[in-house]
Write a protein that holds these residues in place. Structure first.
Motif, PDB file in Angstrom:
ATOM      1  N   VAL A  30       0.845  -1.203   0.000  1.00  0.00           N
ATOM      2  CA  VAL A  30       0.000   0.000   0.000  1.00  0.00           C
ATOM      3  C   VAL A  30       0.878   1.249   0.000  1.00  0.00           C
ATOM      4  O   VAL A  30       1.669   1.465   0.916  1.00  0.00           O
ATOM      5  CB  VAL A  30      -0.947  -0.009   1.219  1.00  0.00           C
ATOM      6  CG1 VAL A  30      -1.744   1.280   1.290  1.00  0.00           C
ATOM      7  CG2 VAL A  30      -1.861  -1.220   1.168  1.00  0.00           C
ATOM      8  N   ASP A  31       0.720   2.074  -1.022  1.00  0.00           N
ATOM      9  CA  ASP A  31       1.436   3.339  -1.131  1.00  0.00           C
ATOM     10  C   ASP A  31       0.689   4.380  -0.296  1.00  0.00           C
ATOM     11  O   ASP A  31      -0.478   4.672  -0.557  1.00  0.00           O
ATOM     12  CB  ASP A  31       1.500   3.770  -2.594  1.00  0.00           C
ATOM     13  CG  ASP A  31       2.290   5.029  -2.805  1.00  0.00           C
ATOM     14  OD1 ASP A  31       1.900   6.077  -2.234  1.00  0.00           O
ATOM     15  OD2 ASP A  31       3.283   4.992  -3.545  1.00  0.00           O
ATOM     16  N   HIS A  32       1.353   4.947   0.697  1.00  0.00           N
ATOM     17  CA  HIS A  32       0.700   5.874   1.629  1.00  0.00           C
ATOM     18  C   HIS A  32       0.113   7.090   0.924  1.00  0.00           C
ATOM     19  O   HIS A  32      -1.017   7.501   1.219  1.00  0.00           O
ATOM     20  CB  HIS A  32       1.668   6.330   2.711  1.00  0.00           C
ATOM     21  CG  HIS A  32       2.122   5.224   3.598  1.00  0.00           C
ATOM     22  ND1 HIS A  32       3.122   5.393   4.530  1.00  0.00           N
ATOM     23  CD2 HIS A  32       1.728   3.923   3.725  1.00  0.00           C
ATOM     24  CE1 HIS A  32       3.320   4.257   5.175  1.00  0.00           C
ATOM     25  NE2 HIS A  32       2.498   3.358   4.701  1.00  0.00           N
ATOM     26  N   LEU A  35      -3.009   6.175  -1.088  1.00  0.00           N
ATOM     27  CA  LEU A  35      -4.104   5.880  -0.174  1.00  0.00           C
ATOM     28  C   LEU A  35      -4.674   7.160   0.434  1.00  0.00           C
ATOM     29  O   LEU A  35      -5.893   7.370   0.433  1.00  0.00           O
ATOM     30  CB  LEU A  35      -3.636   4.936   0.934  1.00  0.00           C
ATOM     31  CG  LEU A  35      -4.648   4.678   2.057  1.00  0.00           C
ATOM     32  CD1 LEU A  35      -5.914   4.033   1.521  1.00  0.00           C
ATOM     33  CD2 LEU A  35      -4.011   3.812   3.138  1.00  0.00           C
ATOM     34  N   GLU A  38      -6.569   9.204  -2.085  1.00  0.00           N
ATOM     35  CA  GLU A  38      -7.818   8.514  -2.418  1.00  0.00           C
ATOM     36  C   GLU A  38      -8.862   8.726  -1.325  1.00  0.00           C
ATOM     37  O   GLU A  38     -10.037   8.955  -1.614  1.00  0.00           O
ATOM     38  CB  GLU A  38      -7.555   7.020  -2.609  1.00  0.00           C
ATOM     39  CG  GLU A  38      -8.777   6.204  -2.949  1.00  0.00           C
ATOM     40  CD  GLU A  38      -9.279   6.410  -4.360  1.00  0.00           C
ATOM     41  OE1 GLU A  38     -10.390   5.946  -4.646  1.00  0.00           O
ATOM     42  OE2 GLU A  38      -8.579   7.028  -5.180  1.00  0.00           O
ATOM     43  N   TYR A  78       5.664   2.399   2.658  1.00  0.00           N
ATOM     44  CA  TYR A  78       4.579   1.594   2.109  1.00  0.00           C
ATOM     45  C   TYR A  78       4.053   0.675   3.198  1.00  0.00           C
ATOM     46  O   TYR A  78       4.747   0.355   4.149  1.00  0.00           O
ATOM     47  CB  TYR A  78       5.066   0.740   0.925  1.00  0.00           C
ATOM     48  CG  TYR A  78       5.614   1.567  -0.205  1.00  0.00           C
ATOM     49  CD1 TYR A  78       4.771   2.079  -1.173  1.00  0.00           C
ATOM     50  CD2 TYR A  78       6.967   1.866  -0.286  1.00  0.00           C
ATOM     51  CE1 TYR A  78       5.257   2.856  -2.206  1.00  0.00           C
ATOM     52  CE2 TYR A  78       7.470   2.642  -1.312  1.00  0.00           C
ATOM     53  CZ  TYR A  78       6.602   3.130  -2.269  1.00  0.00           C
ATOM     54  OH  TYR A  78       7.092   3.901  -3.283  1.00  0.00           O
ATOM     55  N   TYR A  94      -7.850   0.882  -0.164  1.00  0.00           N
ATOM     56  CA  TYR A  94      -6.803   1.015  -1.178  1.00  0.00           C
ATOM     57  C   TYR A  94      -7.037   0.032  -2.331  1.00  0.00           C
ATOM     58  O   TYR A  94      -6.981   0.403  -3.502  1.00  0.00           O
ATOM     59  CB  TYR A  94      -5.449   0.761  -0.530  1.00  0.00           C
ATOM     60  CG  TYR A  94      -4.263   0.902  -1.443  1.00  0.00           C
ATOM     61  CD1 TYR A  94      -3.752   2.154  -1.751  1.00  0.00           C
ATOM     62  CD2 TYR A  94      -3.628  -0.218  -1.972  1.00  0.00           C
ATOM     63  CE1 TYR A  94      -2.645   2.293  -2.577  1.00  0.00           C
ATOM     64  CE2 TYR A  94      -2.519  -0.086  -2.795  1.00  0.00           C
ATOM     65  CZ  TYR A  94      -2.041   1.168  -3.096  1.00  0.00           C
ATOM     66  OH  TYR A  94      -0.955   1.291  -3.909  1.00  0.00           O
ATOM     67  N   GLN A  97      -9.712   0.461  -5.364  1.00  0.00           N
ATOM     68  CA  GLN A  97      -9.370   1.204  -6.576  1.00  0.00           C
ATOM     69  C   GLN A  97      -9.100   0.266  -7.753  1.00  0.00           C
ATOM     70  O   GLN A  97      -9.359   0.605  -8.900  1.00  0.00           O
ATOM     71  CB  GLN A  97      -8.119   2.049  -6.338  1.00  0.00           C
ATOM     72  CG  GLN A  97      -8.278   3.102  -5.278  1.00  0.00           C
ATOM     73  CD  GLN A  97      -6.943   3.771  -5.038  1.00  0.00           C
ATOM     74  OE1 GLN A  97      -6.474   4.531  -5.879  1.00  0.00           O
ATOM     75  NE2 GLN A  97      -6.337   3.481  -3.903  1.00  0.00           N
TER      76      GLN A  97
END
Length: 129
Positions: A30-32, A35, A38, A78, A94, A97
Motif C-alpha cells: 500500500v502506497d501511503h 491511499l 484517495e 509503504y 486502497y 481502486q
C-alpha cells in the motif's frame, strides 16, 4: 477459485480470457500517498479522518536483528499495520481502486482474499485477436 459461479456462467458457450492476479505481501504494497489522496478525493473523507489515517501510517519504522546485530532503522513508506482492524480497513479502501480500474476496461473482477480473477467473455466466434 475457478468454481466461482460468475466465471462459470461467463465461460458457458463463450470465449473467455482469464487473468489471475496475486498480490504478494499485499498489506506491504500500500502506497501511503496514493491511499491518503484517495481517502480525501474519492471517498470525500473529512480532513480530520485523513489526519487520523496519516497519523496511523506515518513514522512507522522497521529494523532487523540478525546474529545479534541490529540493522539501521528504516522509515516505512509503504504498507499498513497488520493485525489491526484499521490496517485491514485501509487496505480494503486502497484495493477497491483496483476494481474501478478493472471496470474501466469493461472487464469483470472477482476478489478472493489477496488474489483476484479478471476476465472478459464474448460469444464464440465474435472474438478477434
Amino acid at each position: 477459485m475457478l468454481s466461482d459461479i460468475g466465471l462459470l456462467i461467463a465461460a458457458d458457450d463463450k470465449d473467455t480470457l482469464l487473468a489471475l492476479l496475486d498480490l504478494s505481501a499485499a498489506f506491504d504494497c500500500v502506497d501511503h500517498e496514493i491511499l491518503l489522496s484517495e481517502l480525501q478525493a474519492e471517498l470525500l473523507w473529512p480532513g480530520w479522518c485523513r489526519s487520523c489515517a496519516d497519523t496511523i501510517l506515518s513514522d512507522r519504522i522497521q529494523r532487523v536483528c540478525f546474529n545479534g546485530c541490529l540493522s539501521l532503522v528504516l522509515l516505512l513508506m509503504y504498507g499498513v499495520p497488520q493485525g489491526s482492524v484499521t490496517g485491514l480497513l485501509l487496505f480494503l479502501l486502497y484495493a477497491a481502486q483496483m476494481f474501478d480500474i478493472i471496470a474501466s476496461f469493461q472487464l469483470t473482477g472477482q476478489p478472493h482474499a489477496d488474489d483476484t480473477q479478471v476476465y472478459i467473455s464474448a460469444p464464440v466466434g465474435e472474438t478477434q485477436l
